[in-house]
Structures are given as structure tokens and as C-alpha cells.
Design a protein around this motif. Structure first.
Motif, PDB file in Angstrom:
ATOM      1  N   ASP A 191       0.838  -1.204   0.000  1.00 50.78           N
ATOM      2  CA  ASP A 191       0.000   0.000   0.000  1.00 50.78           C
ATOM      3  C   ASP A 191       0.875   1.257   0.000  1.00 50.78           C
ATOM      4  OD1 ASP A 191      -2.291   1.537   0.052  1.00 50.78           O
ATOM      5  OD2 ASP A 191      -2.657   1.295   2.197  1.00 50.78           O
ATOM      6  N   HIS A 201       1.038   4.155  -2.794  1.00 46.74           N
ATOM      7  CA  HIS A 201       0.796   5.587  -2.538  1.00 46.74           C
ATOM      8  C   HIS A 201       1.863   6.442  -3.212  1.00 46.74           C
ATOM      9  CE1 HIS A 201      -1.668   4.429   1.266  1.00 46.74           C
ATOM     10  NE2 HIS A 201      -2.321   4.233   0.133  1.00 46.74           N
ATOM     11  N   HIS A 256      -5.923   2.906  -7.261  1.00 41.08           N
ATOM     12  CA  HIS A 256      -6.623   2.846  -5.974  1.00 41.08           C
ATOM     13  C   HIS A 256      -8.137   2.741  -6.171  1.00 41.08           C
ATOM     14  CE1 HIS A 256      -3.228   3.326  -3.344  1.00 41.08           C
ATOM     15  NE2 HIS A 256      -4.042   3.354  -2.304  1.00 41.08           N
ATOM     16  N   HIS A 307      -6.640  -4.372   1.320  1.00 40.82           N
ATOM     17  CA  HIS A 307      -6.391  -3.320   0.327  1.00 40.82           C
ATOM     18  C   HIS A 307      -5.017  -3.494  -0.360  1.00 40.82           C
ATOM     19  CE1 HIS A 307      -6.125   0.727  -1.329  1.00 40.82           C
ATOM     20  NE2 HIS A 307      -5.155   1.058  -0.495  1.00 40.82           N
ATOM     21  N   LEU A 309      -4.086  -4.086  -4.329  1.00 46.57           N
ATOM     22  CA  LEU A 309      -3.176  -3.211  -5.087  1.00 46.57           C
ATOM     23  C   LEU A 309      -2.074  -4.019  -5.771  1.00 46.57           C
ATOM     24  CD1 LEU A 309      -2.877  -0.283  -2.529  1.00 46.57           C
ATOM     25  CD2 LEU A 309      -3.837  -0.110  -4.836  1.00 46.57           C
TER      26      LEU A 309
HETATM   27 ZN    ZN Z   1      -3.788   2.738  -0.359  1.00 45.26          ZN
END
Ligand code: ZN
Ligand code: NZQ
Length: 388
Positions: free
Chosen positions: A194, A198, A267, A281, A285
């Protein structure tokens, strides 16, 4: 480079034993605290007792609401809003990860709003006021401890949607890397992915003359990859847990996006997966991001060549830059497999029968992304690559 304003009010209190300061920090903002947490990890680790002790020592009144699930749900948010109003709560303390923090953020805005809190997630209402909140972080991942974002799942239709405002940045975030020693390997790896995502959402931009932030992004990704591999072998390695925890905040506190137009298409596509199938999550991804990269890299091959060369040390093939770009994507996928994450929908047993539905749902109000604008057919094509 775009014009920008960068400010971040969140005070970071970082290091060993810092959770003992939670009472003193909280006392600066409120008297009656909603203590919000997840499914039990903080009770098992003893953190819950430490937090309660510190709050009581400062004479603060505590109202509890536990039970936040990963991919936090709207129904619990509504319960929290009612508690805040009934018990005249003036501060929310989130002890946990992104799910607990986001649930706390949604409660904080809902408690100050007369309408349905979901209005903020559909774009019907704008955040104008929020209760103040603080965080004791237990997993480096979502970056919600210093971000302006909040992501909630509405069980009515399984819509996972976000809203954002500088008003919901926490007042403080207490970050003790020791608290992350108990994380299962899979959660550590999901968190790392994650964080990398980002950074990549900011890295893949059409903006020119952003060399400084390009380099900051590259070094952040390299740091996360290096320390993830170490920590998976040695989960109680303080220095490594500390590197990951700080990198996770920097990855998403806004700094790396300064002067750039960010993307966020991957996302948004991932939120359809974790909204419907309730997967982690970070795992979503790991599946979606490489598929997105394969779909869009031709839009700016040079940027993907730069990524491959600077992040993965791939030698540049000047006669065939596309092969260098693809090699970078391949190296990223290999890293994700190496740390134990799925890289295809098949790896998490998600069948292909609802790809059209997800593509439609994801784009029903707007196109996604900025690097390349994605419409329904593009999202479907990316999901089809993810299903291969
Ligand atoms: Zn994220
Ligand atoms: O519920 P408990 O028992 O605490 O267990 C949690 C949960 O099962 C466990 N855990 C957390 N800290 C632990 C621990 N287990 C042992 N030891 C510890 N120290 O880990 C599990 C996952 O927790 P969660 O909070 O769901 O993880 P994460 O921080 O990855 O948050 C994910 C959520 O954040 C959203 C995601 O969409 C997802 O809903 N995001 C929020 C963002 C934001 N607000 O800015 C941005 C992100 O892109 C992301 O979308």
C-alpha cells in the motif's frame, strides 16, 4: 511544477514507549474521548490497557467503541456518530490501523453534520467541520495517520468510497515501531505494498520538472522494498520496523505529491475489489497496480524507463526502451510475489464474472486517474489483465 501549498498539522510522536504520552496529548484537545479500535489485536498485545491507563491518569472520560473491521463499514460509523452525540464526546482516539483511523474520521465528520454521513462519500456534501482526532498507529500501511483521506464501505451495495479534507488530518499520531512487531507477515507485506502504491500514484504524472520529488519517490520505494524483505525474516528488528513506519507516513502525507498532478486510478479500481470481495487493500493493489502499468506504460515510456532504471537498476536498452519499461513492471511483480502477495485475481480466487460490473460501478460518476484518463472500457481491460 504546479503551484502548491503544503501544510500538515499532524504532530508525529515517534519512537519507543511513546504510547505512554497519549493521555497528555489528548488532554490538549478534549475531555470526553471516544476510544475506537478494531477486532482485538490491541487487547492481545496489552496496548489497550496502556492507553486506558494513560487517559485515566489525565482524568479523561472514556467511551469505548471497538469492532472496526478491515475495510471499515458504514453501519459502525453510524453507531459511533450516535455515541458521540449522546455522550457529548469532544475527541476521538483511533488505536489501530487505517481501518480504525478511517472509521474514526468518518465518525468525526458525521457527528458534526445534520444529514447522512454518506453524503460526504457521494460528493453530495463538503466537509466543513470535524471533531478533532488522534491516533496510536499499530500498522504502517494506509498512511491515514497523517492523510486527508477517509475510505468507508457502505454495506448497502458494497460501495467502497472515499472523501477528503485537511480538516480530518489527525491532531497527532503516536508511532511506536515496537507496536508493529506482532503483525502477521501477510499484513506487513500488504502494508508495504500500500505504501509503495501511494508513492506510485504520485510518481506516474504528466507533470514536467519534478525531478526533486521524483527522486524522493524513488528512494522511498527502495527503502520500503529493502526493509520489507528484512522484516519478513526478522519481525522484531526495531530499526527496520522504524524505517517502514516512517516511510509509510511520508508516502501518503502529501509531501511526495507536491507540485505534481497525482493519479489514483489504481486505488479507485482496487476499492471495487476490496469493497465487493473484502480482500486486504494492499493485496488488491498488488493485483491491480501491475495490470494498470501494463495497460498505460506506452503513454509515457520514458517515465517507466526511469522507474525501471532508478528503482530496480534495470539497464536501459536505448534501442528498445519499451523492453526496459516492461522489465521494471516485471521486477515490481516479482518483488510482490517474493513478499507473499497475490499478483492475479486467480491467486485470491476472484472469478471473472463480475469484471464488467466493477468497471461500470467504478466509473459511474467520473472517469478515473489523471496520468491516463480511464473510462469503463479501460477499467475493464485493466481488470482483464489482472485476471490473467
Ligand atoms: Zn492505499
Ligand atoms: O482489527 P485488529 O484486531 O486490530 O487487526 C488488524 C486487522 O485485522 C490487524 N492489525 C493491525 N495492527 C496490528 C494488527 N495485528 C497484529 N498486530 C498489530 N500491531 O491488521 C489488520 C488490518 O488492519 P487495517 O487497519 O485494515 O489495515 P490498513 O492500515 O492497511 O488499513 C486498510 C484500510 O485503509 C484504507 C484501505 O482502503 C482500507 O480500508 N485506506 C485509507 C487511506 C487513507 N485514509 O488515507 C488511504 C489508503 O489508500 C487506503 O485506501
Amino acid at each position: 511544477m504546479q503551484n502548491f501549498i503544503f501544510d500538515n498539522k499532524t504532530t508525529i510522536i515517534f519512537g519507543k514507549d511513546t504510547q505512554s504520552q497519549v493521555g497528555l496529548e489528548t488532554k490538549k484537545y478534549g475531555k470526553t474521548v471516544l476510544l475506537h479500535f478494531g477486532g482485538g489485536s490491541i487487547k492481545a498485545s496489552g496496548l489497550y490497557d496502556e492507553v486506558v491507563h494513560s487517559l485515566k491518569k489525565e482524568g479523561l472520560k472514556i467511551v469505548e467503541l471497538g469492532g472496526v473491521k478491515p475495510n471499515p463499514r458504514l453501519s459502525l460509523v453510524k453507531e459511533g456518530i450516535k455515541l458521540c452525540i449522546d455522550q457529548k464526546i469532544d475527541f476521538i482516539l483511533a488505536v489501530g490501523g487505517g481501518s480504525v483511523i478511517d472509521s474514526a474520521k468518518a465518525i468525526a465528520i458525521g457527528a458534526k453534520y445534520e444529514g447522512d454521513v454518506w453524503d460526504f462519500f457521494t460528493g453530495k456534501a463538503e466537509i466543513k467541520v470535524s471533531l478533532p482526532l488522534g491516533v496510536v498507529l499499530t500498522i504502517p500501511a494506509a498512511g491515514s495517520e497523517a492523510s486527508t483521506g477517509c475510505v468507508i464501505t457502505n454495506e448497502d451495495g458494497w460501495y467502497k468510497r472515499s472523501c477528503g479534507s485537511v480538516l480530518i488530518r489527525p491532531q497527532y499520531a503516536i508511532m511506536n515501531p515496537v507496536l508493529t512487531y506482532t503483525l502477521p507477515s501477510y499484513q506487513t507485506a500488504c502494508g508495504a505494498t500500500d505504501m509503495i502504491a501511494h508513492v506510485m500514484e504520485r510518481y506516474f504524472t504528466n507533470e514536467l520538472d519534478v525531478d526533486f520529488t521524483d527522486h524522493l519517490c524513488e528512494v522511498t520505494i527502495k527503502t520500503i522494498m529493502k526493509h520489507t524483505k528484512i522484516v519478513l525474516k526478522d519481525p522484531s528488528h526495531y530499526a527496520t520496523r522504524a524505517e517502514l513506519m516512517w516511510a509509510g507516513t511520508i508516502a501518503h502525507n502529501g509531501l511526495l505529491g507536491t507540485g505534481r498532478i497525482e493519479d489514483w486510478g489504481s486505488h479507485d479500481i482496487e476499492h471495487e475489489l476490496s469493497g465487493i470481495y473484502d480482500i486486504a487493500h494492499g493485496a488488491g493493489l498488488a493485483i491491480v497496480f501491475p495490470a494498470w502499468m501494463k495497460y498505460v506504460y506506452k503513454h509515457d515510456v520514458n517515465r517507466f524507463v526511469q522507474f525501471a532504471h532508478r528503482v530496480f537498476n534495470v539497464d536501459i536498452d536505448f534501442n528498445n526502451p519499451e523492453s526496459t519499461a516492461l522489465e521494471g513492471i516485471h521486477k515490481l511483480q516479482s518483488f510482490l510475489s517474493e513478499i507473499g502477495l497475490p499478483t492475479s485475481l486467480k491467486d485470491v480466487n476472484i472469478p471473472s464474472d463480475r469484471l464488467e460490473e466493477m468497471a461500470k460501478k467504478a466509473t459511474e460518476s467520473n472517469s478515473l486517474g489523471n496520468f491516463v484518463k480511464l473510462h469503463e472500457k479501460d477499467v475493464l481491460a485493466i481488470l482483464q489483465i489482472a485476471a490473467e
